[in-house]
Design a protein around this motif. Structure first.
Motif, PDB file in Angstrom:
ATOM      1  N   VAL B 128       0.783  -1.144  -0.090  1.00 35.33           N
ATOM      2  CA  VAL B 128      -0.119   0.051   0.152  1.00 35.33           C
ATOM      3  C   VAL B 128       0.921   1.310  -0.038  1.00 35.33           C
ATOM      4  CG1 VAL B 128      -1.800   1.333   1.169  1.00 35.33           C
ATOM      5  CG2 VAL B 128      -1.813  -1.220   1.201  1.00 35.33           C
ATOM      6  N   ARG B 129       0.680   2.119  -0.855  1.00 33.23           N
ATOM      7  CA  ARG B 129       1.148   3.394  -0.937  1.00 33.23           C
ATOM      8  C   ARG B 129       0.099   4.497  -0.824  1.00 33.23           C
ATOM      9  NH1 ARG B 129       5.765   2.561  -5.685  1.00 33.23           N
ATOM     10  NH2 ARG B 129       5.298   0.384  -5.972  1.00 33.23           N
ATOM     11  N   THR B 130       0.350   5.628  -0.207  1.00 32.23           N
ATOM     12  CA  THR B 130      -0.322   6.740  -0.144  1.00 32.23           C
ATOM     13  C   THR B 130       0.273   7.879  -0.456  1.00 32.23           C
ATOM     14  OG1 THR B 130       0.423   7.162   2.223  1.00 32.23           O
ATOM     15  CG2 THR B 130      -1.475   5.505   1.772  1.00 32.23           C
ATOM     16  N   GLU B 131      -0.471   9.144  -0.819  1.00 31.01           N
ATOM     17  CA  GLU B 131       0.247  10.260  -1.160  1.00 31.01           C
ATOM     18  C   GLU B 131      -1.138  11.450  -0.873  1.00 31.01           C
ATOM     19  OE1 GLU B 131       1.155  10.972  -5.372  1.00 31.01           O
ATOM     20  OE2 GLU B 131       2.043  12.693  -4.861  1.00 31.01           O
ATOM     21  N   ARG B 132      -0.519  12.425  -0.158  1.00 35.25           N
ATOM     22  CA  ARG B 132      -1.378  13.749  -0.156  1.00 35.25           C
ATOM     23  C   ARG B 132      -1.019  14.912  -1.050  1.00 35.25           C
ATOM     24  NH1 ARG B 132      -2.533  16.457   5.662  1.00 35.25           N
ATOM     25  NH2 ARG B 132      -3.279  18.577   4.956  1.00 35.25           N
ATOM     26  N   LYS B 133      -1.897  15.467  -1.652  1.00 38.90           N
ATOM     27  CA  LYS B 133      -1.824  16.381  -2.632  1.00 38.90           C
ATOM     28  C   LYS B 133      -2.668  17.657  -2.498  1.00 38.90           C
ATOM     29  CE  LYS B 133      -0.199  15.877  -6.998  1.00 38.90           C
ATOM     30  NZ  LYS B 133       0.829  16.260  -7.407  1.00 38.90           N
ATOM     31  N   VAL B 134      -2.400  18.707  -2.868  1.00 42.24           N
ATOM     32  CA  VAL B 134      -3.454  19.870  -2.858  1.00 42.24           C
ATOM     33  C   VAL B 134      -3.386  20.315  -4.201  1.00 42.24           C
ATOM     34  CG1 VAL B 134      -3.930  22.140  -1.802  1.00 42.24           C
ATOM     35  CG2 VAL B 134      -2.550  20.405  -0.462  1.00 42.24           C
ATOM     36  N   PHE B 135      -4.875  20.169  -4.799  1.00 43.67           N
ATOM     37  CA  PHE B 135      -5.012  20.698  -6.067  1.00 43.67           C
ATOM     38  C   PHE B 135      -5.728  22.164  -6.104  1.00 43.67           C
ATOM     39  CE2 PHE B 135      -5.254  15.924  -6.242  1.00 43.67           C
ATOM     40  CZ  PHE B 135      -4.038  15.765  -7.191  1.00 43.67           C
ATOM     41  N   GLN B 136      -5.247  22.844  -7.388  1.00 40.50           N
ATOM     42  CA  GLN B 136      -6.054  24.019  -7.246  1.00 40.50           C
ATOM     43  C   GLN B 136      -7.100  23.895  -8.355  1.00 40.50           C
ATOM     44  OE1 GLN B 136      -4.423  26.865  -5.693  1.00 40.50           O
ATOM     45  NE2 GLN B 136      -3.224  24.945  -5.083  1.00 40.50           N
ATOM     46  N   GLY B 137      -7.689  25.071  -8.101  1.00 36.19           N
ATOM     47  CA  GLY B 137      -9.140  25.129  -8.939  1.00 36.19           C
ATOM     48  C   GLY B 137     -10.463  24.827  -8.188  1.00 36.19           C
ATOM     49  N   ASP B 138     -11.494  24.904  -9.239  1.00 40.14           N
ATOM     50  CA  ASP B 138     -12.881  24.664  -8.493  1.00 40.14           C
ATOM     51  C   ASP B 138     -13.226  23.144  -8.372  1.00 40.14           C
ATOM     52  OD1 ASP B 138     -13.547  23.621 -10.829  1.00 40.14           O
ATOM     53  OD2 ASP B 138     -14.931  25.204 -11.552  1.00 40.14           O
ATOM     54  N   ARG B 139     -14.387  22.940  -7.713  1.00 38.83           N
ATOM     55  CA  ARG B 139     -14.737  21.455  -7.615  1.00 38.83           C
ATOM     56  C   ARG B 139     -14.494  20.535  -8.538  1.00 38.83           C
ATOM     57  NH1 ARG B 139     -18.071  19.212  -3.497  1.00 38.83           N
ATOM     58  NH2 ARG B 139     -19.025  17.368  -4.042  1.00 38.83           N
TER      59      ARG B 139
END
Lengths: 160, 160
Positions: B128-139
């Motif tokens: 199992v691998r995981t990652e956290r990202k923060v994307f820009q833009g609307d929903r």
């Protein structure tokens, strides 16, 4: 045909007014109904969960639909669509559910069930209704029409 | 960013070559990953099922993720993403899974987790691998980027 996102918004409004939660059980639309309704901001107020039971095994494992019922009617049938909608309610916190099972193509046609055949189930107010439709067009067109039809009929039934 | 349908086709090809089945466990993408992969003709050969566990209750009911774990880390966390991916494999016939849990907006932000935060889990080859990202833009933009990222990383892990 009304825009899918507009239909999803109307479904949400109708559910919110009635303080109801919905669930989905999708085969041929593969999550497209759930994707559409969760495109609406605040959908967590009225959308509980979705089952994408693409394989026959998953219809049995996730929704407890018996292999015998699938063998008797075929996975693409109003009987299985009804069972999927009922199971989506039984296996969730939702009171309302919609289901789809069909042949989006290009393969998969069987005698009496051409490509484009989609069976729907709706459970609203403890009543299950089903319908069988044959849509025209390619795989993407069939799936889009199926998502739109599932939502359009759900709105009508909620607003009755 | 590569087109979502092209990515879905590459996922399918990689799974088919390796004779593997995949499942999904989606929260913020709401079925978008399952919808994308089932857009590929013949996806029934390599796609088993999907769980759209939008509410926290459904994460517990459908995927057996404990309320305590959700309370400890928050539903939008790499820990829950990992648990969702593992549970998708454990509760299906698939060997491979991808999960998403995030804040698509416009509401829902909490301290340290702005709108656009999405946590992913991938289970490939019992790892199992995981990652956290923060994307820009609307929903819609956040959800589309999340679907694309989920698939792009799945392709890479399958092809390793």
């Amino acid at each position: 045909m009304e825009n899918i996102i507009d239909l999803a918004a109307r479904v949400g409004q109708a559910l919110k007014q009635r303080k109801l939660l919905m669930a989905t059980a999708e085969s041929c639309t593969g999550g497209g109904v759930a994707q559409a309704v969760t495109e609406i901001p605040g959908s967590s107020e009225w959308f509980d969960c979705g089952f994408v039971t693409y394989s026959n095994a998953s219809k049995t494992d996730l929704l407890n639909i018996s292999e015998a019922l699938i063998a008797q009617h075929g996975a693409v049938s109003e009987e299985i669509a009804a069972a999927m909608a009922e199971a989506a309610v039984a296996n969730s916190n939702a009171q309302v559910a919609v289901s789809t099972t069909g042949i989006a193509g290009p393969g998969g046609a069987v005698p009496g069930k051409p490509v484009g055949t989609v069976c729907f189930g709706w459970m609203v107010g403890n009543k299950v209704r089903t319908e069988r439709k044959v849509f025209q067009g390619d795989r993407q067109a069939v799936r889009e029409q199926a998502v739109a039809h599932a939502l359009a009929c759900l709105v009508r039934q909620l607003e009755e």
